[in-house]
Design a protein around this motif. Structure first.
Motif, short mmCIF file in Angstrom:
data_model
loop_
_atom_site.label_atom_id
_atom_site.label_comp_id
_atom_site.label_asym_id
_atom_site.label_seq_id
_atom_site.Cartn_x
_atom_site.Cartn_y
_atom_site.Cartn_z
N ARG A 1 8.21 26.10 25.57
CA ARG A 1 8.77 25.91 24.40
C ARG A 1 8.36 24.92 23.31
O ARG A 1 8.34 24.84 22.29
CB ARG A 1 10.37 25.68 24.54
CG ARG A 1 11.08 26.49 25.10
CD ARG A 1 12.76 26.25 25.33
NE ARG A 1 13.22 27.14 26.26
CZ ARG A 1 14.13 26.67 26.88
NH1 ARG A 1 14.85 25.86 26.91
NH2 ARG A 1 14.84 27.75 27.90
N TRP A 2 8.00 23.76 23.92
CA TRP A 2 7.48 22.66 23.15
C TRP A 2 5.99 23.23 22.34
O TRP A 2 5.06 23.51 23.05
CB TRP A 2 7.01 21.42 24.10
CG TRP A 2 8.41 20.75 24.57
CD1 TRP A 2 9.72 21.14 24.34
CD2 TRP A 2 8.60 19.42 25.69
NE1 TRP A 2 10.61 20.29 24.92
CE2 TRP A 2 9.76 19.48 25.80
CE3 TRP A 2 7.46 18.96 26.35
CZ2 TRP A 2 10.21 18.44 26.49
CZ3 TRP A 2 7.84 18.05 27.00
CH2 TRP A 2 9.33 17.77 27.38
N SER A 3 6.25 22.71 21.13
CA SER A 3 4.92 22.82 20.23
C SER A 3 5.18 21.72 19.25
O SER A 3 6.27 21.07 18.93
CB SER A 3 4.98 24.15 19.78
OG SER A 3 6.08 24.33 18.77
N PRO A 4 4.12 21.68 18.25
CA PRO A 4 4.32 20.60 17.14
C PRO A 4 5.45 21.11 16.24
O PRO A 4 5.91 20.36 15.70
CB PRO A 4 2.91 20.71 16.56
CG PRO A 4 1.86 21.02 17.57
CD PRO A 4 2.77 21.99 18.25
#
Length: 56
Positions: A51-54
């Motif tokens: 899920r993590w992205s910029p």
């Protein structure tokens, strides 16, 4: 600094690197014996890893 790292590695046994063991294997082989281990397949299993992205 590299000489120091090399000397420390030579003095201590290598720490085993394994994929994620079953709970039973972890308890019997590592936890109960106090054996250090590095788990190599743990982070990609975390929900946040995908899920993590910029943008997130």
């Amino acid at each position: 600094m590299n000489r120091l790292r090399g000397a420390l590695r030579a003095m201590s046994p290598a720490i085993e690197r394994v994929g994620l063991p079953s709970p039973r294997e972890f308890l019997a082989r590592y936890w109960s014996t106090g054996t250090p281990v590095i788990f190599t397949d743990v982070v990609p299993r975390w929900p946040a890893f995908s899920r993590w992205s910029p943008a997130f």
